[in-house]
Enzyme design. Sequence first.
Site, PDB file in Angstrom:
ATOM      1  N   ASP A 190       0.853  -1.183   0.000  1.00  0.00           N
ATOM      2  CA  ASP A 190       0.000   0.000   0.000  1.00  0.00           C
ATOM      3  C   ASP A 190       0.885   1.227   0.000  1.00  0.00           C
ATOM      4  O   ASP A 190       2.018   1.168   0.491  1.00  0.00           O
ATOM      5  CB  ASP A 190      -0.828   0.050   1.292  1.00  0.00           C
ATOM      6  CG  ASP A 190      -1.960  -0.941   1.273  1.00  0.00           C
ATOM      7  OD1 ASP A 190      -2.333  -1.366   0.177  1.00  0.00           O
ATOM      8  OD2 ASP A 190      -2.454  -1.281   2.368  1.00  0.00           O
ATOM      9  N   ASP A 217      -4.741  -3.504   5.218  1.00  0.00           N
ATOM     10  CA  ASP A 217      -5.142  -3.098   6.562  1.00  0.00           C
ATOM     11  C   ASP A 217      -6.636  -3.256   6.825  1.00  0.00           C
ATOM     12  O   ASP A 217      -7.050  -3.408   7.952  1.00  0.00           O
ATOM     13  CB  ASP A 217      -4.689  -1.662   6.864  1.00  0.00           C
ATOM     14  CG  ASP A 217      -4.942  -0.714   5.710  1.00  0.00           C
ATOM     15  OD1 ASP A 217      -5.755  -1.071   4.843  1.00  0.00           O
ATOM     16  OD2 ASP A 217      -4.335   0.370   5.670  1.00  0.00           O
ATOM     17  N   ASP A 224      -9.243  -6.393   2.552  1.00  0.00           N
ATOM     18  CA  ASP A 224      -7.923  -6.798   2.069  1.00  0.00           C
ATOM     19  C   ASP A 224      -7.619  -8.255   2.404  1.00  0.00           C
ATOM     20  O   ASP A 224      -6.722  -8.866   1.823  1.00  0.00           O
ATOM     21  CB  ASP A 224      -6.828  -5.936   2.722  1.00  0.00           C
ATOM     22  CG  ASP A 224      -6.849  -4.513   2.209  1.00  0.00           C
ATOM     23  OD1 ASP A 224      -7.286  -4.324   1.067  1.00  0.00           O
ATOM     24  OD2 ASP A 224      -6.423  -3.606   2.936  1.00  0.00           O
TER      25      ASP A 224
HETATM   26  P1  ATP Z   1      -3.566   2.872   0.069  1.00  0.00           P
HETATM   27  O1  ATP Z   1      -4.263   1.705  -0.508  1.00  0.00           O
HETATM   28  O2  ATP Z   1      -2.261   3.182  -0.499  1.00  0.00           O
HETATM   29  O3  ATP Z   1      -3.600   2.928   1.548  1.00  0.00           O
HETATM   30  P2  ATP Z   1      -5.339   5.060   0.058  1.00  0.00           P
HETATM   31  O4  ATP Z   1      -5.347   5.048   1.520  1.00  0.00           O
HETATM   32  O5  ATP Z   1      -5.021   6.324  -0.606  1.00  0.00           O
HETATM   33  O6  ATP Z   1      -4.396   4.031  -0.560  1.00  0.00           O
HETATM   34  P3  ATP Z   1      -8.113   4.778   0.100  1.00  0.00           P
HETATM   35  O7  ATP Z   1      -8.076   5.002   1.555  1.00  0.00           O
HETATM   36  O8  ATP Z   1      -8.963   3.699  -0.454  1.00  0.00           O
HETATM   37  O9  ATP Z   1      -6.707   4.506  -0.460  1.00  0.00           O
HETATM   38  O10 ATP Z   1      -8.513   6.152  -0.546  1.00  0.00           O
HETATM   39  C1  ATP Z   1      -8.823   6.270  -1.891  1.00  0.00           C
HETATM   40  C2  ATP Z   1      -9.320   7.649  -2.195  1.00  0.00           C
HETATM   41  O11 ATP Z   1     -10.515   7.892  -1.461  1.00  0.00           O
HETATM   42  C3  ATP Z   1      -8.360   8.752  -1.806  1.00  0.00           C
HETATM   43  O12 ATP Z   1      -7.501   9.078  -2.851  1.00  0.00           O
HETATM   44  C4  ATP Z   1      -9.297   9.899  -1.488  1.00  0.00           C
HETATM   45  O13 ATP Z   1      -9.605  10.607  -2.657  1.00  0.00           O
HETATM   46  C5  ATP Z   1     -10.527   9.222  -0.990  1.00  0.00           C
HETATM   47  N1  ATP Z   1     -10.588   9.202   0.463  1.00  0.00           N
HETATM   48  C6  ATP Z   1      -9.676   8.724   1.310  1.00  0.00           C
HETATM   49  N2  ATP Z   1     -10.053   8.827   2.576  1.00  0.00           N
HETATM   50  C7  ATP Z   1     -11.275   9.409   2.545  1.00  0.00           C
HETATM   51  C8  ATP Z   1     -12.228   9.773   3.552  1.00  0.00           C
HETATM   52  N3  ATP Z   1     -12.008   9.587   4.825  1.00  0.00           N
HETATM   53  N4  ATP Z   1     -13.379  10.340   3.133  1.00  0.00           N
HETATM   54  C9  ATP Z   1     -13.618  10.516   1.839  1.00  0.00           C
HETATM   55  N5  ATP Z   1     -12.781  10.192   0.862  1.00  0.00           N
HETATM   56  C10 ATP Z   1     -11.623   9.648   1.195  1.00  0.00           C
END
Ligand code: ATP
Length: 890
Positions: A326, A629, A633
């Site tokens: 990730d 996490d 997953d």
């Molecule tokens: P990784 O898989 O590397 O941890 P990540 O944490 O960026 O990636 P997600 O958490 O699925 O992946 O987030 C994907 C997208 O969703 C982000 O790029 C953002 O635009 C949006 N996002 C993330 N957190 C939030 C939230 N709390 N509320 C609304 N949108 C969110």
Amino acid sequence: MNWYQLSGEKIMDKLSVKRSVGLTKATAKLRLDKMGPNQLDAKKDRSLFFLFLKQFQDFMVLVLLAATLLSGLLGEYVDAIAIIVIVIINSLLGFFQEQKAEKSLSKLKELSAPVAQVFRDEEWITIPSNQVVPGDIIKMTGGDRIVADIRIIEGESLEIEESALTGESMPISKKTKPILEDGLDYADQKNMAFMGTLVTKGNGIGVVVATGMKTVMGQIADLLVQTKPQPTPLERRLADLGKVLIIVALLLTAFVVLLGVWQGHPMYDMFLAGVSLAVAAIPEGLPAIVTVALSLGVQRMIRKKAIVRKLSAVETLGSTSVICSDKTGTMTENRMTVKQIFTNQQMIHVTGEGHGLTGEFYQGQRQVAGSFVQDILLYGMICNHAELRKKNKQWQIDGDPTEGALLVAANKAKLSEEDRKKFKIIDEVPFDSERKRMTVIVEDQNKQRFAITKGAPDVLLPRVNYIADENGRRPYTSKDQNRIEKTLNDMTGDALRTIAICIKPLTDETTTDSYMVENNVTFVGLVGMIDPPRKEVKKAIRACKDAGIKTVMITGDHAKTAEAIAKQLDLIPLNGRVLSGSQLNQMSEHDLRDQVEDVYVFARVTPAHKLKIVQALQGNGHVVAMTGDGVNDAPAMKASDIGVSMGRSGTDVAKEASALVLLDDNFATIQAAIQEGRNIYENIRKFIRYLLASNVGEILVMLFAILLALPLPLIPVQILWVNLVTDGLPAMALGLDQAEKNVMKTGPRPVKEGIFSRGLGFKIITRGLMIGLVTLVAFVTAYQNTPEHLTYARTIAFTTLVMAQLIHVFDCRSEKSVFARNPLQNLYLIGAVLSSIILLLVVIYYPPLQVVFETVELMMRDWIFILALSAIPTVLFGFTTSKDKSNNKK
Ligand code: ATP
């Protein structure tokens, strides 16, 4: 009355706890003392005495005991006592090794024990789940394993999967209101959460009503089968090898004994020699040393912040050829700071670092008032679960870092908690990485309802019909769309993580359907935040590359943001590709397998894609480590060869599905664990090589002597002594050896590689042969010169054998040559060798032991002769291998 029939308030009254305060720490302690820890009664630890007795179950030990009895009956008391002493020392050694292994295994269990978030003394704290007591107010979040029986009092879309209890695998939607019916099944007690079940979605808060054996799970705990730890593949392979070695050793021993008897050696002597030889030749200590080496290695990993949940992972780590990791939080710091806000058609830059609440807003060079961005930040603040808390004079974020960053920015624009509280949350569709958005339905002070949705821009923009302006809103045009897309492109190109914020006025009060509220929305703006790469990750990716391991970034973030970060980390080579989730959807499994080797970044993926990626890589023959996490997953982590979960941010489900837990959520820790995994395997090879070459030497010297019709060069207690001293400590010390410099410079070890590959078998035979030969030469030379002094010749042979093994142990440290490494580097080994030498001197020079071991004092010239001979096997091969290497270089 059952818990489910009472209201939340009643229950809290009954359990003497206030929602606004929680239990006090003092009350919690009293209750813990009274009720006992919150755990199902663990299997009683096996007693130490039992572990000690277990050592005598070993077949060879029993044979030795029989031999002792026979010696005793025949009046050979010295032999009998010597053998029994050696058996006891041997068992003690085995006992300590096993005890150490058990202890470190239970320590591992402790470290990966679950935790719970409880509200005590007006604050949320995280405690080990076994400290939870009835009356605790407890938080439940998607991915949590429920730690006690809980009456749910607050909850947003809480869904719990109760198959552990009811066998039903469909998650159940939970409620908070009391249910009046009598005699409900657990499955129908919809306002209860039971120990051992799993939160699949949403959040909730509840009051703990029962802990430990008082829980429903506790009442059926007896029915649960305790699973025994399975031996790792390596342990299994070694056990098989052990069986083969036993047969070979027994056959050879039988041959030696029969030949000896045929040549006229006394029966009793040959019997005892045979038994001793069999004991010496069988590496019975091997399994214990392997377990010790594995578990000590695992402890070294803990110091590097990696917890191995399954010992077998240690071996797989060494074969890992691809790490899928990730991005957010693992490769980056997960410390988000809002840097840009696009709203009202303007791009505003925000200053200030980290979680500090001061910062200014700039439009180009011109500073603007916070009010300019207050609307969008207010929405970002309401559609938000995070909280800001001051700890040690520093602001900290409690909750999702993305949401925390929005709170910090809102504070910079002079918005406060008071502003947030003016809006009442009516309903919520929580964020998950599948939907990539979150929505709350709120009511303002005028009872006006509206929805706020925040989420990934590419997910939200297609749902936009209006755009907010000074007059409220106007229709969203293609010009707006182009402008926004261009802005987004710039923001992501700068490695910013972007969030779009939209609202929707709700005219119909009953509209809570997520499809309705999340479509035809009004675009308010974009927020871009930085999340800097962790400093150590670039180096770790480089180290992995040198070790032939490919690193792949898998992220829910935007492709361009991901690519920009990947470039900063040197993760993506010139011809490397970035693939998005939507492209993945178009690809067949076959296409993906064809292309996956060139892909270094998978962006905007959902957890379901992760499984597809793992399978494609495995299809191409890779050994894949996959991080994760969240709840979703888990399937990909289970399918991968090494599931890696996050110790801090990971859910219980992800941890349970993983083989490796990163205590610091850091990618660099995976690399450190792989390095350690490779080292452990190499160390195991080292002592296998040492033990077996020593055994070959011991058998051959006896075999050669019998074939040449010579007297036996070693008497039984001498053989047993050699077996005990040289096999014990030096072999263990090899298990603790430092890694060779090139462990992370060669490619991953093929999974199917046998233990004896890469020339190990050849080394064992040739070194063993040489050890046997020099011992024989020593014996023959001493014996020829003074045939009447057999005892002297045996002392010489015994000392030569021991010294040859103690010198050879240094050869085993390197795959290349004994000269390739500094012999003083492994202090354990130096200690082990020195103590073996001291024990040798005691046996040779201490008169009472001279009687037992039939030894005589040696002179200076004897020692020169012995040392010269015993160095030959190691030095000779040391030179030939170094020469081979220099030839290769040429
Ligand atoms: P990784 O898989 O590397 O941890 P990540 O944490 O960026 O990636 P997600 O958490 O699925 O992946 O987030 C994907 C997208 O969703 C982000 O790029 C953002 O635009 C949006 N996002 C993330 N957190 C939030 C939230 N709390 N509320 C609304 N949108 C969110």
